[in-house]
Design an enzyme around this catalytic site. Structure first.
Site, short mmCIF file in Angstrom:
data_model
loop_
_atom_site.label_atom_id
_atom_site.label_comp_id
_atom_site.label_asym_id
_atom_site.label_seq_id
_atom_site.Cartn_x
_atom_site.Cartn_y
_atom_site.Cartn_z
N SER A 116 0.84 -1.03 -0.12
CA SER A 116 -0.14 -0.04 -0.22
C SER A 116 0.82 1.20 0.07
O SER A 116 2.01 1.48 0.71
CB SER A 116 -0.85 0.25 1.22
OG SER A 116 -1.64 1.15 1.16
N HIS A 130 -1.90 7.44 -4.88
CA HIS A 130 -2.34 6.00 -4.18
C HIS A 130 -2.19 4.89 -4.98
O HIS A 130 -2.38 5.10 -6.22
CB HIS A 130 -3.56 6.14 -3.64
CG HIS A 130 -4.35 4.76 -3.26
ND1 HIS A 130 -5.27 4.11 -4.10
CD2 HIS A 130 -4.16 4.13 -2.21
CE1 HIS A 130 -5.37 3.06 -3.42
NE2 HIS A 130 -4.67 2.91 -2.35
N THR A 133 -1.81 -3.07 -4.19
CA THR A 133 -2.43 -4.41 -4.79
C THR A 133 -2.30 -5.56 -3.85
O THR A 133 -1.38 -5.36 -2.74
CB THR A 133 -1.43 -4.95 -5.79
OG1 THR A 133 0.01 -5.02 -5.41
CG2 THR A 133 -1.18 -3.90 -7.07
N HIS A 164 -3.39 7.80 -17.30
CA HIS A 164 -4.50 6.59 -17.50
C HIS A 164 -3.93 5.97 -18.95
O HIS A 164 -4.18 4.42 -19.10
CB HIS A 164 -5.89 7.26 -18.14
CG HIS A 164 -6.56 7.83 -16.93
ND1 HIS A 164 -7.51 6.91 -16.44
CD2 HIS A 164 -6.88 8.75 -16.24
CE1 HIS A 164 -8.24 7.32 -15.28
NE2 HIS A 164 -7.71 8.50 -15.20
#
Length: 294
Positions: A116, A130, A133, A164
């Site tokens: 994290s 942020h 997994t 993105h």
């Protein structure tokens, strides 16, 4: 059963953590112009975290790595953990209600591992970010989760496009329809209902993800992790020396208030970590060092 898979996943999360920590410390060392460049480069303070079961026995733990007051990062945490034990009654009910896992009451054992990361930046032109997994296992089910999302207080369309596009390029080998699905999932998950707005400009996210093919799902989870640095580091490099005003800094602090509200009220990972007895400092690492509300 699943011991090999658990070990493989846990080792991967640790390797990803090491790679990110090294990259972030390199950014600190190389920042030699613009705001904050005269400060000492930041470095991570690292300590072990422990989870204790209700009877006080060892239930796993991990590493909490936090950098504060650096040239580039005002506060960044990169945590990794592997915990196990028995889910309490409230956690059992939450899991059973959300995932429909059979036999949870009869055998509430669990195992969870993950990484994290949350970064809050010195320069308000550099977006906060942020990433996480994780893998979760019970005797009756297993699944993966995680993703990454960008949280700028001052939005730049080209930054959003790059973030993105990089994630899409890492997801496309897993199927053309996966990126739009995980993008929409992130938009839904990182929405703040009481503010009627998203907390940032989105990214990708999945939860309770299990197709039945462990290796395929793990490979996807790895690619989500691999996408993070190439999606984010160029944005830091581009913006970290950009001049900013007092109004820019104020906008950053107000935006951090949104981040704090979301993580304390809605975030499932925060709730699960506190509910299952993990180190509260590690669980709440995501909170910004300074924030304000209007």
């Amino acid at each position: 059963m699943f011991e090999r898979e658990k070990s493989t996943a846990s080792a991967w999360f640790r390797r990803l953590r090491d790679e990110i920590v090294a990259a972030f410390e390199s950014l600190e060392d190389s920042h030699n112009s613009g705001p904050f460049s005269d400060a000492e480069p930041g470095c991570f303070e690292i300590r072990e975290t422990k989870r204790q079961s209700d009877d006080g026995s060892d239930a796993g733990g991990g590493l909490m790595s936090v950098m504060r007051g650096g040239r580039v990062f005002e506060k960044v945490g990169v945590n990794v953990s592997t915990v196990f034990g028995t889910l309490g009654e409230r956690a059992q009910q939450a899991m059973a209600a959300r995932k429909g896992i059979p036999g949870m009451t009869e055998d509430p054992r669990f195992w969870a591992s993950g990484i994290s990361l949350v970064a809050h930046m010195q320069n308000p032109h550099v977006p906060a970010v942020h990433m996480n997994t994780r893998m979760f296992w019970t005797p009756h089910a297993w699944w993966f989760g995680g993703g990454s999302d960008l949280n700028p207080c001052i939005e730049y369309e080209d930054d959003t496009t790059h973030f993105h596009a990089t994630q899409k390029s890492h997801l496309d080998p897993h199927g053309a329809g996966l990126y739009p699905r995980l993008r929409d999932w992130a938009d839904e998950y990182f929405y703040i209902p009481h503010r009627k707005r998203a907390r940032g400009v989105g990214g990708i996210f999945m939860d309770d993800y299990c197709t039945g093919d462990w290796q395929d799902d793990f490979t996807l989870t790895q690619d989500i992790g691999r996408a993070f640095l190439p999606a984010y580091l160029p944005l830091v490099e581009k913006r970290r020396s950009q001049p900013f005003s007092e109004n820019d800094k104020n906008a950053q602090l107000v935006h951090r208030g949104l981040y704090a509200e979301y993580n304390l009220v809605y975030d499932r990972g925060t709730k699960f970590g506190l509910e299952t007895g993990h180190d509260p400092d590690a669980v709440l690492m995501s909170l910004p060092p300074l924030a304000k509300w209007v």
